[in-house]
Design a protein around this motif. Structure first.
Motif, short mmCIF file in Angstrom:
data_model
loop_
_atom_site.label_atom_id
_atom_site.label_comp_id
_atom_site.label_asym_id
_atom_site.label_seq_id
_atom_site.Cartn_x
_atom_site.Cartn_y
_atom_site.Cartn_z
N VAL A 63 0.86 -1.19 0.00
CA VAL A 63 0.00 0.00 0.00
C VAL A 63 0.89 1.23 0.00
O VAL A 63 1.89 1.29 0.74
CB VAL A 63 -0.95 0.01 1.21
CG1 VAL A 63 -1.90 1.19 1.12
CG2 VAL A 63 -1.74 -1.30 1.29
N ARG B 124 -2.93 2.14 -4.21
CA ARG B 124 -2.60 3.54 -3.90
C ARG B 124 -3.75 4.19 -3.14
O ARG B 124 -4.91 4.05 -3.51
CB ARG B 124 -2.29 4.29 -5.20
CG ARG B 124 -1.11 3.70 -5.95
CD ARG B 124 -1.02 4.22 -7.37
NE ARG B 124 -0.73 5.65 -7.39
CZ ARG B 124 -0.75 6.38 -8.50
NH1 ARG B 124 -1.08 5.84 -9.66
NH2 ARG B 124 -0.46 7.67 -8.45
N VAL B 125 -3.40 4.93 -2.08
CA VAL B 125 -4.40 5.54 -1.20
C VAL B 125 -4.09 7.03 -1.07
O VAL B 125 -2.96 7.42 -0.75
CB VAL B 125 -4.38 4.88 0.20
CG1 VAL B 125 -5.34 5.58 1.14
CG2 VAL B 125 -4.72 3.39 0.08
N THR C 168 -8.31 9.93 2.21
CA THR C 168 -8.80 8.62 2.64
C THR C 168 -8.04 8.13 3.86
O THR C 168 -8.63 7.56 4.79
CB THR C 168 -8.68 7.61 1.48
OG1 THR C 168 -9.47 8.07 0.37
CG2 THR C 168 -9.16 6.23 1.90
N THR C 169 -6.74 8.37 3.89
CA THR C 169 -5.95 7.98 5.05
C THR C 169 -6.44 8.70 6.30
O THR C 169 -6.64 8.07 7.36
CB THR C 169 -4.46 8.31 4.83
OG1 THR C 169 -3.91 7.37 3.90
CG2 THR C 169 -3.67 8.25 6.12
N THR D 240 -9.81 7.37 7.38
CA THR D 240 -9.71 6.01 7.89
C THR D 240 -9.13 6.01 9.30
O THR D 240 -9.59 5.26 10.17
CB THR D 240 -8.85 5.15 6.95
OG1 THR D 240 -9.42 5.15 5.64
CG2 THR D 240 -8.76 3.71 7.45
N THR E 38 -3.32 4.10 6.32
CA THR E 38 -3.12 3.89 4.88
C THR E 38 -3.19 2.42 4.55
O THR E 38 -3.84 2.00 3.58
CB THR E 38 -1.77 4.48 4.43
OG1 THR E 38 -1.69 5.86 4.79
CG2 THR E 38 -1.61 4.36 2.92
N ALA F 43 -6.75 1.14 4.85
CA ALA F 43 -7.54 1.60 3.71
C ALA F 43 -7.23 0.77 2.47
O ALA F 43 -8.14 0.40 1.71
CB ALA F 43 -7.27 3.08 3.44
N GLY F 44 -5.95 0.45 2.27
CA GLY F 44 -5.57 -0.40 1.15
C GLY F 44 -6.12 -1.81 1.28
O GLY F 44 -6.53 -2.43 0.29
N VAL G 275 -9.69 -2.05 0.23
CA VAL G 275 -9.81 -2.12 -1.24
C VAL G 275 -9.50 -3.53 -1.72
O VAL G 275 -10.25 -4.11 -2.53
CB VAL G 275 -8.85 -1.10 -1.90
CG1 VAL G 275 -8.83 -1.30 -3.42
CG2 VAL G 275 -9.26 0.32 -1.56
#
Length: 455
Positions: free
Chosen positions: A206, A253-254, A258-259, A262, A280, A283-284, A287
């Protein structure tokens, strides 16, 4: 069940638990666990690499009695080295960029490390760059030993020998997907390779969206201890030897927003106060988990706690000033800066001529940022060299470099800031820049913010 009994602090490195995520994973089929690396003695996953690197240096004779441990780091590796080194009787000297969270710098000093600050965001070739400066200090210091987390094979070996076996045993061999952020590459490369030796485990790296690892342009991002920044003036940009790209099956990729979101959700919904690189990675993982089924088990490395970033990712004022938090809030009276009428602003690149900049600025009121050369994208404040208006270029030779004609930058206002509080910051300036997601997005005129024209 009573907790473990350790004979020294070094025994409290490793053997971290897995904690299943319950609320942020709603709608996803697999079980997703975080590996609670903040429960290591020094508060981060880097304790593992620190101990392995020091022990390997002792065995090889590179670090002897009275030696000095030197490293360049964004903080956590330095804390691990200071903790282990201090316990073993070594002096520790840590070089950190001045963009490092204040909490981590304070922790380094609390553990007895000597801290040397150097500017962040420098070209890789600059002698003041954190890696170059640490190497020089190690070379010039009697008994100095450079830990070199980016190239020291003991870094991934620590994870190959400890992190991976722990995950395999904790999941009963059921882990099917391993997720980790990419920093030095040691955690992902070492753990991922060892898990693949045991079974068909999918490994997901990530990366911040602008980081060079995942295909970004290398421009700045706001998450510490992860990714690969590349200054545009860098000539030679070697990637860490410890980042084995063949181990990762894919890289997710984040983006920074979003980081941040999250991280705050994990704290408020899961009771997990985690750092930015942890958020991060989670979040990855969310996905990556979209394509997985109910029999899959995902394990995500959570490198450190959010306690080291309370002044950043969990501070509403910091987030609003940078435009990461822009929702109405009872504590921010009146309209927000992001609600005002604004004018899009072009980004002028430093290599442009006056003629090219003049054409780009036609019809734009207020100053535009002049930045380091990038292929595209909004301007990151740390790379802005100055500002320029169309009027500034009147009468100048067309082929002059525009970078020779910049003026000081105007104030910046975050999209989430209240208009009332933001007005005072203009302080006579003709306009301000609106910042969204940490980048200059538009021009805010004095009239738009309710102020009379400046003299």
């Amino acid at each position: 069940m009573p907790g473990s009994v350790h004979e020294s602090v070094l025994d409290a490195i490793g053997a971290t638990p897995l904690i299943r995520l319950r609320r942020v994973t709603e709608g996803l089929a697999p079980a997703i666990y975080v590996k609670a690396e903040w429960q290591n003695a020094g508060g981060s996953v880097k304790d593992r690499a620190a101990m392995w690197m020091i022990r390997a240096a002792e065995r090889s004779g590179a670090l002897g009695p009275g030696g000095v441990i030197v490293e360049g780091t964004s903080g956590n590796t330095g804390i691990g080295l200071a903790l282990v080194g201090g316990f073993l009787g070594y002096r520790t000297l840590i070089v950190v960029p001045d963009t490092t969270a204040a909490e981590k710098i304070a922790a380094l000093r609390a553990y007895g490390a000597e801290v040397v600050l150097t500017p962040g965001g420098l070209p890789r070739d600059d002698p003041r760059h954190v890696i170059n400066l640490a190497a020089r200090i190690a070379e010039e210091t009697p008994g100095g030993w450079l830990a070199d987390q980016y190239g020291n094979p003991a870094n991934p070996r620590a994870h190959h020998d400890t992190t991976a076996p722990e995950i395999w045993e904790q999941t009963g061999g059921r882990v099917t997907c391993f997720v980790a952020g990419i920093g030095t590459g040691g955690t992902l490369s070492g753990t991922g390779a060892a898990l693949k030796e045991r079974g068909p485990v999918r490994v997901v790296g990530v990366d911040p969206v602008t980081s060079a690892y995942g295909g970004g342009d290398g421009s700045p991002y706001y998450v510490e201890a992860i990714g690969h920044y590349r200054h545009p003036d860098t000539v030679d940009d070697p990637w860490p030897a410890n980042w084995d790209r063949s181990v990762a099956d894919e890289v997710v990729r984040v983006d920074d927003r979003t980081t941040m979101r999250t991280a705050r959700r994990l704290a408020r919904e899961e009771g997990l106060l985690l750092g930015g690189s942890s958020a991060t990675a989670v979040a990855g993982a969310l996905v990556a988990a979209r394509d997985l089924g109910p029999d899959d088990v995902v394990v995500v490395i959570a490198p450190d706690s959010g306690r080291a970033y309370l002044s950043k990712y969990f501070d509403d004022g910091w987030l609003r000033r940078l435009g990461f938090l822009d929702e109405p809030d009872a504590h921010v009276p009146g309209p927000l800066v992001g609600d005002l009428p604004v004018v899009a602003v072009p980004v002028v690149r430093a290599s442009w001529t006056v003629a090219r900049a003049r054409a780009a600025l036609a019809g734009t009121p207020g100053p535009a940022p002049v930045t380091h050369d990038r292929t595209d994208g909004a301007a990151a404040p740390s790379e802005i060299l100055g500002a320029v208006t169309s009027a500034d270029l009147d009468g100048l030779p067309d082929d002059d470099p525009v970078r020779h004609h910049v003026r000081p930058v105007p104030p910046s206002l975050g999209a989430g800031e209240g208009v009332e509080g933001a007005r005072a910051r203009l302080d006579g300036a003709e306009a301000a820049w609106l910042v969204r997601d940490g980048r200059v997005a538009a021009v805010v005129t004095r009239a738009a913010i309710g102020l009379a024209p400046s003299d």
